[in-house]
Design a protein around this motif. Structure first.
Motif, PDB file in Angstrom:
ATOM      1  N   VAL A  29       0.842  -1.206   0.000  1.00 40.74           N
ATOM      2  CA  VAL A  29       0.000   0.000   0.000  1.00 40.74           C
ATOM      3  C   VAL A  29       0.874   1.251   0.000  1.00 40.74           C
ATOM      4  O   VAL A  29       0.607   2.215  -0.718  1.00 40.74           O
ATOM      5  N   MET A  30       1.928   1.232   0.783  1.00 37.52           N
ATOM      6  CA  MET A  30       2.823   2.391   0.886  1.00 37.52           C
ATOM      7  C   MET A  30       3.515   2.709  -0.436  1.00 37.52           C
ATOM      8  O   MET A  30       3.867   3.853  -0.709  1.00 37.52           O
ATOM      9  N   SER A  31       3.679   1.696  -1.255  1.00 39.94           N
ATOM     10  CA  SER A  31       4.320   1.915  -2.558  1.00 39.94           C
ATOM     11  C   SER A  31       3.348   2.491  -3.590  1.00 39.94           C
ATOM     12  O   SER A  31       3.759   3.013  -4.620  1.00 39.94           O
ATOM     13  N   ASP A  32       2.045   2.379  -3.308  1.00 42.43           N
ATOM     14  CA  ASP A  32       1.009   2.951  -4.190  1.00 42.43           C
ATOM     15  C   ASP A  32       0.590   4.292  -3.591  1.00 42.43           C
ATOM     16  O   ASP A  32      -0.299   4.344  -2.741  1.00 42.43           O
ATOM     17  N   MET A  33       1.253   5.388  -4.014  1.00 39.74           N
ATOM     18  CA  MET A  33       1.082   6.686  -3.371  1.00 39.74           C
ATOM     19  C   MET A  33      -0.366   7.163  -3.366  1.00 39.74           C
ATOM     20  O   MET A  33      -0.855   7.696  -2.363  1.00 39.74           O
ATOM     21  N   LYS A  34      -1.079   6.972  -4.454  1.00 34.27           N
ATOM     22  CA  LYS A  34      -2.476   7.422  -4.549  1.00 34.27           C
ATOM     23  C   LYS A  34      -3.334   6.724  -3.492  1.00 34.27           C
ATOM     24  O   LYS A  34      -4.130   7.363  -2.792  1.00 34.27           O
ATOM     25  N   ARG A  35      -3.167   5.419  -3.380  1.00 34.06           N
ATOM     26  CA  ARG A  35      -3.941   4.645  -2.399  1.00 34.06           C
ATOM     27  C   ARG A  35      -3.521   5.000  -0.982  1.00 34.06           C
ATOM     28  O   ARG A  35      -4.359   5.112  -0.077  1.00 34.06           O
ATOM     29  N   PHE A  36      -2.216   5.174  -0.771  1.00 32.32           N
ATOM     30  CA  PHE A  36      -1.701   5.498   0.559  1.00 32.32           C
ATOM     31  C   PHE A  36      -2.246   6.850   1.044  1.00 32.32           C
ATOM     32  O   PHE A  36      -2.652   6.981   2.202  1.00 32.32           O
ATOM     33  N   VAL A  37      -2.271   7.852   0.154  1.00 36.45           N
ATOM     34  CA  VAL A  37      -2.792   9.183   0.518  1.00 36.45           C
ATOM     35  C   VAL A  37      -4.273   9.088   0.889  1.00 36.45           C
ATOM     36  O   VAL A  37      -4.724   9.662   1.887  1.00 36.45           O
ATOM     37  N   LYS A  38      -5.026   8.331   0.095  1.00 38.59           N
ATOM     38  CA  LYS A  38      -6.468   8.166   0.344  1.00 38.59           C
ATOM     39  C   LYS A  38      -6.724   7.480   1.689  1.00 38.59           C
ATOM     40  O   LYS A  38      -7.578   7.911   2.476  1.00 38.59           O
ATOM     41  N   LEU A  39      -5.969   6.404   1.964  1.00 35.59           N
ATOM     42  CA  LEU A  39      -6.141   5.681   3.224  1.00 35.59           C
ATOM     43  C   LEU A  39      -5.679   6.502   4.426  1.00 35.59           C
ATOM     44  O   LEU A  39      -6.265   6.411   5.511  1.00 35.59           O
ATOM     45  N   SER A  40      -4.651   7.309   4.245  1.00 37.77           N
ATOM     46  CA  SER A  40      -4.162   8.177   5.337  1.00 37.77           C
ATOM     47  C   SER A  40      -5.224   9.185   5.747  1.00 37.77           C
ATOM     48  O   SER A  40      -5.405   9.466   6.945  1.00 37.77           O
ATOM     49  N   LYS A  41      -5.931   9.730   4.747  1.00 40.94           N
ATOM     50  CA  LYS A  41      -7.017  10.675   5.046  1.00 40.94           C
ATOM     51  C   LYS A  41      -8.144   9.963   5.794  1.00 40.94           C
ATOM     52  O   LYS A  41      -8.702  10.489   6.759  1.00 40.94           O
ATOM     53  N   GLU A  42      -8.471   8.746   5.336  1.00 41.75           N
ATOM     54  CA  GLU A  42      -9.527   7.970   5.997  1.00 41.75           C
ATOM     55  C   GLU A  42      -9.129   7.657   7.435  1.00 41.75           C
ATOM     56  O   GLU A  42      -9.952   7.705   8.349  1.00 41.75           O
ATOM     57  N   TYR A  43      -7.841   7.331   7.642  1.00 40.31           N
ATOM     58  CA  TYR A  43      -7.339   7.019   8.984  1.00 40.31           C
ATOM     59  C   TYR A  43      -7.556   8.212   9.930  1.00 40.31           C
ATOM     60  O   TYR A  43      -8.014   8.038  11.069  1.00 40.31           O
ATOM     61  N   LYS A  44      -7.228   9.421   9.452  1.00 43.64           N
ATOM     62  CA  LYS A  44      -7.398  10.625  10.291  1.00 43.64           C
ATOM     63  C   LYS A  44      -8.855  10.827  10.674  1.00 43.64           C
ATOM     64  O   LYS A  44      -9.181  11.165  11.815  1.00 43.64           O
ATOM     65  N   GLU A  45      -9.764  10.624   9.707  1.00 43.67           N
ATOM     66  CA  GLU A  45     -11.193  10.788   9.979  1.00 43.67           C
ATOM     67  C   GLU A  45     -11.687   9.738  10.974  1.00 43.67           C
ATOM     68  O   GLU A  45     -12.428  10.053  11.913  1.00 43.67           O
ATOM     69  N   LEU A  46     -11.269   8.484  10.767  1.00 44.85           N
ATOM     70  CA  LEU A  46     -11.698   7.396  11.665  1.00 44.85           C
ATOM     71  C   LEU A  46     -11.107   7.557  13.061  1.00 44.85           C
ATOM     72  O   LEU A  46     -11.741   7.193  14.059  1.00 44.85           O
ATOM     73  N   ASP A  47      -9.906   8.118  13.133  1.00 41.30           N
ATOM     74  CA  ASP A  47      -9.255   8.356  14.425  1.00 41.30           C
ATOM     75  C   ASP A  47     -10.077   9.329  15.272  1.00 41.30           C
ATOM     76  O   ASP A  47     -10.209   9.163  16.490  1.00 41.30           O
ATOM     77  N   LEU A  48     -10.627  10.355  14.615  1.00 42.23           N
ATOM     78  CA  LEU A  48     -11.484  11.326  15.317  1.00 42.23           C
ATOM     79  C   LEU A  48     -12.729  10.641  15.876  1.00 42.23           C
ATOM     80  O   LEU A  48     -13.131  10.877  17.021  1.00 42.23           O
ATOM     81  N   VAL A  49     -13.358   9.778  15.049  1.00 43.46           N
ATOM     82  CA  VAL A  49     -14.558   9.056  15.493  1.00 43.46           C
ATOM     83  C   VAL A  49     -14.208   8.119  16.636  1.00 43.46           C
ATOM     84  O   VAL A  49     -14.931   8.033  17.636  1.00 43.46           O
ATOM     85  N   ASP A  50     -13.087   7.421  16.509  1.00 43.30           N
ATOM     86  CA  ASP A  50     -12.672   6.462  17.533  1.00 43.30           C
ATOM     87  C   ASP A  50     -12.433   7.150  18.873  1.00 43.30           C
ATOM     88  O   ASP A  50     -12.844   6.639  19.924  1.00 43.30           O
ATOM     89  N   SER A  51     -11.791   8.320  18.841  1.00 42.66           N
ATOM     90  CA  SER A  51     -11.537   9.072  20.088  1.00 42.66           C
ATOM     91  C   SER A  51     -12.850   9.506  20.736  1.00 42.66           C
ATOM     92  O   SER A  51     -13.023   9.384  21.958  1.00 42.66           O
ATOM     93  N   ALA A  52     -13.774  10.011  19.902  1.00 44.01           N
ATOM     94  CA  ALA A  52     -15.086  10.455  20.417  1.00 44.01           C
ATOM     95  C   ALA A  52     -15.870   9.267  20.957  1.00 44.01           C
ATOM     96  O   ALA A  52     -16.569   9.377  21.973  1.00 44.01           O
ATOM     97  N   ALA A  53     -15.744   8.107  20.284  1.00 44.02           N
ATOM     98  CA  ALA A  53     -16.462   6.899  20.702  1.00 44.02           C
ATOM     99  C   ALA A  53     -15.965   6.400  22.052  1.00 44.02           C
ATOM    100  O   ALA A  53     -16.759   5.981  22.906  1.00 44.02           O
ATOM    101  N   ARG A  54     -14.639   6.438  22.249  1.00 43.66           N
ATOM    102  CA  ARG A  54     -14.066   5.995  23.528  1.00 43.66           C
ATOM    103  C   ARG A  54     -14.549   6.880  24.677  1.00 43.66           C
ATOM    104  O   ARG A  54     -14.894   6.393  25.750  1.00 43.66           O
ATOM    105  N   GLU A  55     -14.593   8.187  24.425  1.00 42.17           N
ATOM    106  CA  GLU A  55     -15.082   9.124  25.442  1.00 42.17           C
ATOM    107  C   GLU A  55     -16.568   8.857  25.750  1.00 42.17           C
ATOM    108  O   GLU A  55     -16.993   8.882  26.904  1.00 42.17           O
ATOM    109  N   TYR A  56     -17.323   8.555  24.703  1.00 45.23           N
ATOM    110  CA  TYR A  56     -18.763   8.283  24.849  1.00 45.23           C
ATOM    111  C   TYR A  56     -18.994   6.988  25.646  1.00 45.23           C
ATOM    112  O   TYR A  56     -19.823   6.948  26.568  1.00 45.23           O
TER     113      TYR A  56
END
Length: 361
Positions: A29-56
């Motif tokens: 995945v890391m060698s496929d820059m387009k896919r890596f950039v897309k997944l990195s953005k998704e990771y940041k968004e999911l990280d926000l949800v995960d943090s809010a979910a843990r607090e909830y």
């Protein structure tokens, strides 16, 4: 929505978060820059949800424990502490739930991008150009207050001041997601400096905000671009030179033309012009998405139709009215000085309500 239903939705997010966490460390995945950039953005968004979910989840567990103490414990001090904690969390819980619901609604994928901001004088002659200049100053001050960087790409000055047209590049965190609400026709009602009878005139300027296309968003072939160079022109001083540093790029398949002349280096002007050209081509595709959502969300009516009148600045009354949400504020001077956050906040609240309604959350 019950706690169980919301927790059920969050479980699906948690599974995907673990999956994406593993994927972004995969060498393939890391060698496929387009896919890596897309997944990195998704990771940041999911990280926000995960943090809010843990607090909830922690809040729900604490509420259950406090209720258990109140039902079984005889120690008054413990009961009082549990009661206070319960009251505090029961007040916070609806806000937590609302925050999670908004995080669960798919975000506009362009919101995190930089933006190209274009202001054009409309009806009203010289007064429209002066008003376009006023909007330029308003946005520059607003962007500075957000810590964003603003650079001019190209401009055409008005004969009596202001601009017939000005194109800006705005870079920073979440720029497009904030500035996108400004697309549309802005109207001003005031007595022009040239008016001898003291009559109020109405003039207009249009604002277009485009998400800046990243290199991976769209493939623009070099063979499709015609490059022309010419001497920079401008208000004087450093912005004028005698070398052919200004760039004009024409995209043959679409006919889109962009210019850049703000840098002394031809190479830098070419790089900036290429970013703008890529963004304008990308915006043609993005427009289809905007047309689709504009029929559902009144906050975005202007983005779907740039000829739509979105705001009126009335100087005699010191009033600013945003027509999309029928918002009227009597602090015109502060707004023209860049204080537009309140308007954007209210537009975002309205859009969030519409997005939640669409999603059924």
């Amino acid at each position: 929505m019950s706690d169980n239903v919301l927790l059920g939705k969050l479980e699906g997010v948690f599974i995907r978060f673990k999956e994406v966490s593993q994927l972004i460390t995969d060498p393939e995945v890391m060698s496929d820059m387009k896919r890596f950039v897309k997944l990195s953005k998704e990771y940041k968004e999911l990280d926000l949800v995960d943090s809010a979910a843990r607090e909830y989840r922690n809040a729900l567990e604490t509420i259950a424990e406090s209720k258990e103490i109140l039902a079984t414990e005889s120690d008054e001090e413990l009961r009082e502490m549990a009661k206070m904690e319960l009251e505090e969390l029961e007040v916070k819980l609806p806000e937590m739930e609302q925050n999670i619901k908004l995080l669960l609604v798919p975000a506009d994928p362009e919101d995190s991008k930089n933006a190209i901001l274009e202001i054009r004088a409309g009806a009203g002659g010289d007064e429209a150009s002066i008003f376009a200049g006023d909007l330029y100053r308003m946005y520059t001050k607003f962007c500075e207050s957000k810590g964003w960087k603003v650079s001019m790409s190209s401009c055409s000055e008005g004969t009596s001041g202001g601009y017939k047209e000005i194109v800006l590049n705005v870079t920073g965190t979440g720029v497009y997601g904030v500035l996108k609400y400004e697309s549309g026709v802005h109207r001003v009602q005031r007595v022009p400096q040239t008016e001898t009878q003291g009559r109020v005139h109405t003039s207009a300027a249009s604002v277009a905000v485009l998400p800046e296309a990243e290199e991976f968003d769209i493939d623009v072939k070099e063979s499709d671009i015609r490059k022309d160079t010419y001497c920079s022109s401008g208000p004087g001083g450093q912005s004028v030179n005698t070398t052919y540093s200004a760039i004009r790029l024409t995209h043959n398949p679409t006919g889109i033309v962009v210019t850049c002349q703000d840098q002394k280096s031809q190479l830098k002007n070419y790089a900036k012009a290429l970013v703008e050209l890529r963004s304008r081509i990308y915006a043609m595709e993005h427009q289809k998405y905007l047309d689709e959502i504009s029929s559902k969300r009144k906050t975005m009516v202007s983005t779907g139709d740039r000829s739509a009148k979105i705001r009126t600045y009335n100087y005699p009354q010191g009033r600013v009215t945003d027509h999309r949400i029928n918002l009227t504020l009597y602090n015109l001077s502060a707004i023209m000085d860049g204080d537009i956050q309140e308007i954007i906040d209210k537009l975002q609240v309205e859009e969030n309500a519409e997005r939640l309604k669409e999603s059924g959350l």
